[in-house]
Design a protein around this motif. Structure first.
Motif, mmCIF file in Angstrom:
data_model
loop_
_atom_site.group_PDB
_atom_site.id
_atom_site.type_symbol
_atom_site.label_atom_id
_atom_site.label_comp_id
_atom_site.label_asym_id
_atom_site.label_seq_id
_atom_site.Cartn_x
_atom_site.Cartn_y
_atom_site.Cartn_z
ATOM 1 N N ALA B 260 -82.531 10.185 11.703
ATOM 2 C CA ALA B 260 -83.047 9.810 10.405
ATOM 3 C C ALA B 260 -82.030 9.409 9.555
ATOM 4 C CB ALA B 260 -84.176 10.406 9.746
ATOM 5 N N ALA B 261 -80.966 10.380 9.446
ATOM 6 C CA ALA B 261 -79.761 10.408 8.512
ATOM 7 C C ALA B 261 -78.784 9.287 9.051
ATOM 8 C CB ALA B 261 -79.086 11.793 8.403
ATOM 9 N N LEU B 262 -78.643 9.213 10.233
ATOM 10 C CA LEU B 262 -77.855 8.059 10.926
ATOM 11 C C LEU B 262 -78.332 6.838 10.655
ATOM 12 C CD1 LEU B 262 -77.006 9.578 14.391
ATOM 13 C CD2 LEU B 262 -75.227 8.809 12.342
ATOM 14 N N THR B 263 -79.910 6.776 10.908
ATOM 15 C CA THR B 263 -80.454 5.423 10.519
ATOM 16 C C THR B 263 -80.372 4.783 9.080
ATOM 17 O OG1 THR B 263 -81.967 6.235 12.118
ATOM 18 C CG2 THR B 263 -82.599 4.083 10.873
ATOM 19 N N ARG B 264 -80.291 5.830 8.160
ATOM 20 C CA ARG B 264 -80.447 5.559 6.890
ATOM 21 C C ARG B 264 -78.742 4.873 6.451
ATOM 22 N NH1 ARG B 264 -83.215 10.050 5.767
ATOM 23 N NH2 ARG B 264 -81.385 11.345 5.325
ATOM 24 N N ARG B 265 -77.939 5.337 7.219
ATOM 25 C CA ARG B 265 -76.652 4.730 7.016
ATOM 26 C C ARG B 265 -76.262 3.527 7.899
ATOM 27 N NH1 ARG B 265 -75.157 10.137 7.238
ATOM 28 N NH2 ARG B 265 -74.148 9.792 9.244
ATOM 29 N N SER B 266 -77.110 3.298 8.553
ATOM 30 C CA SER B 266 -76.872 2.041 9.739
ATOM 31 C C SER B 266 -76.534 0.756 9.376
ATOM 32 C CB SER B 266 -77.813 2.135 10.714
ATOM 33 O OG SER B 266 -79.196 1.575 10.142
ATOM 34 N N HIS B 267 -76.746 0.706 7.971
ATOM 35 C CA HIS B 267 -76.666 -1.031 7.583
ATOM 36 C C HIS B 267 -75.490 -1.163 7.023
ATOM 37 C CE1 HIS B 267 -80.691 -2.302 8.618
ATOM 38 N NE2 HIS B 267 -81.071 -1.360 8.354
ATOM 39 N N GLY B 512 -72.030 -3.500 28.433
ATOM 40 C CA GLY B 512 -72.869 -2.473 29.060
ATOM 41 C C GLY B 512 -73.042 -1.200 28.475
ATOM 42 N N GLU B 513 -73.843 -0.220 29.339
ATOM 43 C CA GLU B 513 -74.211 1.102 28.854
ATOM 44 C C GLU B 513 -72.929 1.577 28.170
ATOM 45 O OE1 GLU B 513 -77.060 3.242 29.905
ATOM 46 O OE2 GLU B 513 -77.985 0.942 29.593
ATOM 47 N N MET B 514 -71.670 1.481 28.600
ATOM 48 C CA MET B 514 -70.700 2.330 28.154
ATOM 49 C C MET B 514 -70.531 2.006 26.683
ATOM 50 S SD MET B 514 -67.007 1.729 29.640
ATOM 51 C CE MET B 514 -65.300 2.821 29.389
ATOM 52 N N ALA B 515 -70.593 0.969 26.366
ATOM 53 C CA ALA B 515 -70.707 0.506 24.928
ATOM 54 C C ALA B 515 -71.564 1.250 23.757
ATOM 55 C CB ALA B 515 -70.722 -0.831 24.638
ATOM 56 N N GLY B 516 -72.346 2.116 24.460
ATOM 57 C CA GLY B 516 -73.500 2.458 23.645
ATOM 58 C C GLY B 516 -73.136 4.177 23.208
ATOM 59 N N TYR B 517 -72.227 4.666 23.608
ATOM 60 C CA TYR B 517 -71.888 5.951 23.587
ATOM 61 C C TYR B 517 -70.602 6.414 22.525
ATOM 62 C CZ TYR B 517 -74.764 6.645 27.539
ATOM 63 O OH TYR B 517 -76.015 6.942 28.342
ATOM 64 N N PRO B 518 -70.996 6.951 21.346
ATOM 65 C CA PRO B 518 -69.835 7.158 20.359
ATOM 66 C C PRO B 518 -68.848 7.819 21.037
ATOM 67 C CG PRO B 518 -72.219 8.057 19.845
ATOM 68 C CD PRO B 518 -72.318 7.806 21.002
ATOM 69 N N ILE B 519 -68.892 8.713 22.002
ATOM 70 C CA ILE B 519 -67.788 9.274 22.429
ATOM 71 C C ILE B 519 -66.597 8.476 23.127
ATOM 72 C CG2 ILE B 519 -68.524 10.004 24.874
ATOM 73 C CD1 ILE B 519 -67.007 12.681 24.213
ATOM 74 N N ILE B 539 -77.138 2.055 18.205
ATOM 75 C CA ILE B 539 -76.382 1.401 17.206
ATOM 76 C C ILE B 539 -75.990 2.237 16.081
ATOM 77 C CG2 ILE B 539 -76.347 -0.401 15.354
ATOM 78 C CD1 ILE B 539 -77.957 -2.332 17.291
ATOM 79 N N PRO B 540 -76.903 2.936 15.302
ATOM 80 C CA PRO B 540 -76.453 3.715 14.296
ATOM 81 C C PRO B 540 -75.378 4.977 14.559
ATOM 82 C CG PRO B 540 -79.014 3.557 14.128
ATOM 83 C CD PRO B 540 -78.698 2.942 15.377
ATOM 84 N N ALA B 541 -75.624 5.555 15.600
ATOM 85 C CA ALA B 541 -74.567 6.636 16.086
ATOM 86 C C ALA B 541 -73.196 5.866 16.225
ATOM 87 C CB ALA B 541 -74.969 7.245 17.361
ATOM 88 N N VAL B 542 -73.219 4.924 16.901
ATOM 89 C CA VAL B 542 -71.868 4.265 17.249
ATOM 90 C C VAL B 542 -71.251 3.738 16.099
ATOM 91 C CG1 VAL B 542 -71.000 2.059 18.254
ATOM 92 C CG2 VAL B 542 -72.522 3.259 19.627
ATOM 93 N N LYS B 543 -72.076 3.188 14.933
ATOM 94 C CA LYS B 543 -71.269 2.629 13.835
ATOM 95 C C LYS B 543 -70.677 3.973 13.066
ATOM 96 C CE LYS B 543 -73.363 -1.548 12.046
ATOM 97 N NZ LYS B 543 -74.297 -2.237 11.058
ATOM 98 N N THR B 544 -71.631 5.032 12.893
ATOM 99 C CA THR B 544 -70.884 6.134 12.355
ATOM 100 C C THR B 544 -69.536 6.517 12.923
ATOM 101 O OG1 THR B 544 -73.342 6.765 11.698
ATOM 102 C CG2 THR B 544 -71.570 8.449 11.590
ATOM 103 N N MET B 545 -69.772 6.727 14.319
ATOM 104 C CA MET B 545 -68.396 7.045 14.972
ATOM 105 C C MET B 545 -67.234 6.106 14.484
ATOM 106 S SD MET B 545 -67.337 9.574 17.171
ATOM 107 C CE MET B 545 -65.738 9.613 17.920
ATOM 108 N N ILE B 546 -67.601 4.947 14.708
ATOM 109 C CA ILE B 546 -66.549 4.044 14.325
ATOM 110 C C ILE B 546 -65.608 4.331 12.842
ATOM 111 C CG2 ILE B 546 -65.754 1.663 14.090
ATOM 112 C CD1 ILE B 546 -67.885 0.815 16.218
ATOM 113 N N ARG B 547 -66.776 4.381 11.723
ATOM 114 C CA ARG B 547 -66.530 4.610 10.664
ATOM 115 C C ARG B 547 -65.516 5.877 10.346
ATOM 116 N NH1 ARG B 547 -71.549 2.066 9.066
ATOM 117 N NH2 ARG B 547 -72.634 4.001 9.147
#
Lengths: 93, 589
Positions: B260-267, B512-519, B539-547
């Motif tokens: 939920a916390a990740l989703t809140r920041r996802s925008h 592909g699937e590879m793009a969906g993992y924060p690591i 999307i939310p977790a990947v965005k958080t990781m990139i930031r």
């Protein structure tokens, strides 16, 4: 096992893409089940009962296989012809 | 692993969809009535035993008739499979043989049926043709239906699950998953499958935990057993003790809070600490999924799979039908981009109305652009619908399974001709759209420099690229562990394509699937990929990781990655360098 008389046996080539698969075998078996005696299907040295889907499938006939159909009783000649025509039409697939 | 003190049993499989679920097991097992007792029947009782068998067959036939009648028009293909099964019930090799065995061997009907069926099955397993070998399964379904009526077991109908359960199955076909009332399912547990199998994709889309590839789940787990499914680590606990239950209930709450916390920041945009912004997009199959992409903060649609409109029907969809489906997505997303991939028929999703779909090796067969170029009427209908929808938003078109340069030239030729004819007909359309290709066949990687001259973008489809490059069937649980996105060979291929794209001013995406993992982000960011597309839920977790990353640091990091010689070494390097900033290990997969 050799049949007497030409009219008791017919040759046909499998023309549909999928060959003798479950659905086409079911169509043959349905016709053959109405016969008075057994209708046989032969491919190379294998001979099976055409009223059994499973038996037909074990022949594993791909497109282009040559099949010989034989009947034990002349009264089944119409059914034999129906089966041949069904195969020739590629099972209407 | 069995714990004598608590009675707990733990199974370890593939963590296919994250999350934790605790609930009762519901077994959907085609061989669920496999334990058949053998007993002798007295001479006098033989006739009665044969009749018991006959009425079980009759009942099975009635059941199938009812199911066939209930099958809606548009699922007629499914019905023909059922009709074949119905015909098999009375097949003499099963029906006649079973009665013969009862009478000759004086055994019970259940045992006789099992004996007849196993003989037939072994006959089929010796056949040279894989299609026919698989028909042994149809015989299995037919005989199981009789057997269930003999032993009086309740019929398994996945369409009619009445409480919320954890579904335990050998494997689920796309047809079966479409039958399930998904809102009743708390989690998936299967014997077969892998991270990239259909069940896994469905589970992740619906955010349901899934542990797959357990091999013997359906025999170890009993109906109504209380089980814990941890889709994040790939573990299943049977008969959990009180402590385990408390532990997992707490973990579940923690997981949901973090999500939920990740989703809140996802925008917020996915912008690195040094100001480089990546587009983080969603993959969709159904227009309805657009909502999920927007809710999770997606910057657009990076992959709109269009196969769904062609499934479960006997004719091809019309241009207007397709146009409507594309419009549903394009209008809602505008001005954000929607990348429409043209028809990519493949193995388990083969179209029902083409006899050519039965290929011995569909992954290497007539699929994707190859199929479209041999079926111009199908291709043109789809291109017309895409070109028309492009007048209403930001559309890109993407061709799948490109393996030669000629395919691109030919596809573009058809595209231009289609636009010309729309023009002549006075129908409104937009042909000034980006044209791109999927990079998923190794030959396209090697030819990328020449292909770059012909397209506006590349989109790397890692699932197929890994499958074709490493020769791994991702559905095969025996080798699924070798399906490694971080394999150095894959990393080098992605690097090569990315470098070529940059040198040629072609945009470079990954879907592909590879793009969906924060690591994976330090690697993908460091290579300079512009846009990533994934399951909306990722999307939310990947965005958080990139930031939390810096582009310059990631570029340097790639140099270390390229020195590593195995997938494991690369993963270790990633974890050592970035483990502490990963959003949460449960969400990274």
């Amino acid at each position: 096992m050799v049949e007497s008389g030409k009219e008791y046996s017919r040759e046909v080539v499998i023309v549909n893409e999928l060959g003798l698969h479950a659905r086409s075998a079911a169509k043959i078996a349905k016709l053959a089940q109405n016969a008075k005696s057994t209708i046989w299907m032969m491919e190379k040295s294998e001979k099976v009962d055409a009223s059994s889907i499973i038996d037909i499938l074990t022949l594993a006939c791909p497109k282009g296989s040559k099949i010989t159909l034989t009947i034990d009783s002349q009264s089944d000649v119409d059914i034999l012809n129906d089966i041949v025509s069904l195969i020739e039409r590629g099972f209407e697939e | 692993m069995f714990d004598r003190n608590t009675g707990e049993k733990r199974l370890y499989g593939i963590n296919a969809s994250p999350g934790i679920s605790i609930g009762k097991a519901y077994i959907v097992d085609k061989e669920g009535v496999d334990v058949v007792e053998k007993y002798l029947i007295r001479e006098k009782q033989l006739k009665k035993e044969v009749n018991r068998f006959k009425s079980a067959v009759k009942k099975a036939k009635d059941e199938l008739n009812a199911i066939i009648e209930d099958t809606p028009e548009d699922l007629r293909r499914h019905a023909t499979i059922l009709e074949t099964q119905r015909a098999l019930l009375k097949d003499k090799m099963i029906y006649g043989k079973t009665i013969e065995i009862i009478e000759n061997e004086h055994v019970n009907a259940d045992w006789a049926l099992k004996k007849a069926v196993s003989r037939v099955k072994s006959m089929f397993q010796k056949l040279p043709d894989s299609y026919l070998r698989e028909r042994a399964a149809d015989i299995g379904y037919a005989s199981d239906r009789i057997l269930r009526n003999l032993v009086g077991a309740k019929q398994v109908n996945i369409g009619e699950i009445y409480k919320r359960v954890i579904l335990v199955a050998n494997d689920l076909s796309p047809a079966e998953t479409s039958q399930i009332q998904l809102e009743k399912i708390k989690a998936f547990v299967t014997n077969q499958g892998s991270k990239a199998s259909h069940t896994a994709i469905v589970a992740r889309t619906l955010e349901i935990p899934a542990v797959l590839g357990l091999e013997d789940a359906t025999s170890v787990i009993q109906n109504d057993d209380v089980i814990v499914v941890d889709g994040s680590t790939g573990m299943v606990v049977i008969h959990p003790g009180e402590e385990t239950l408390i532990d997992f209930a707490e973990r579940k709450i923690r997981y949901n809070d973090q999500k939920a916390a990740l989703t809140r920041r996802s925008h917020f945009p996915a912008e690195t600490s040094d100001g480089i912004r990546l587009q983080v997009m969603g993959n969709i199959e159904l227009p309805e999924e657009v909502v999920s992409v927007l809710a999770h903060g997606g910057d657009g649609i990076g992959l709109y799979r269009t196969e769904f409109q062609y499934l479960s029907r006997t004719d091809f969809p019309s241009e207007d039908e397709l146009f409507d489906k594309y419009m549903d997505v394009v209008e809602v997303m505008a001005p954000k981009p929607v990348t429409i991939r043209t028809l990519d028929i493949n193995g388990d999703k083969a179209i029902s109305n083409t006899s050519g779909s039965d290929e011995p090796n569909p992954a290497l067969g007539l699929r994707g652009i190859r199929y479209c170029l041999t079926k111009p009427e199908v291709f043109i209908t789809q291109l017309r619908a895409i070109l028309r929808a492009a007048a209403f938003g930001n559309v890109r078109i993407m061709f799948p399974m490109i393996s030669t340069l000629d395919e691109i030239l030919e596809a573009k030729k058809v595209f231009n001709e289609t636009a010309d004819s729309l023009n002549k007909e006075g129908i409104s359309f937009n042909k000034d759209i980006d044209i791109g290709i999927m990079i998923e066949v190794p030959s396209a990687v090697v030819m990328a420099d020449l292909m770059a001259k012909e397209v506006d973008f590349f989109s790397i489809g890692t699932n197929d690229l890994i499958q074709y490059s490493l020769a791994i069937d991702r559905e095969n649980s025996k080798v699924a562990n070798l399906f490694q996105p971080l394999n150095p060979a894959i990393i080098r291929m992605v690097k090569h394509v990315t470098d070529v794209a940059r040198d040629n001013n072609v945009k470079i995406f990954m879907c592909g699937e590879m793009a969906g993992y924060p690591i994976h982000m330090p690697i993908l960011l460091g290579m300079g990929i512009n846009e990533l597309s994934m399951n909306p839920q990722s999307i939310p977790a990947v965005k958080t990781m990139i930031r939390s990353l810096s582009f310059e640091d990631s570029k340097l990091f790639i140099k270390d990655v390229l020195k590593k010689t195995s997938a494991k070494d690369i993963l270790d390097l990633l974890q050592d360098s970035y483990g502490d900033i990963l959003p949460d290990k449960y969400i990274t997969g």
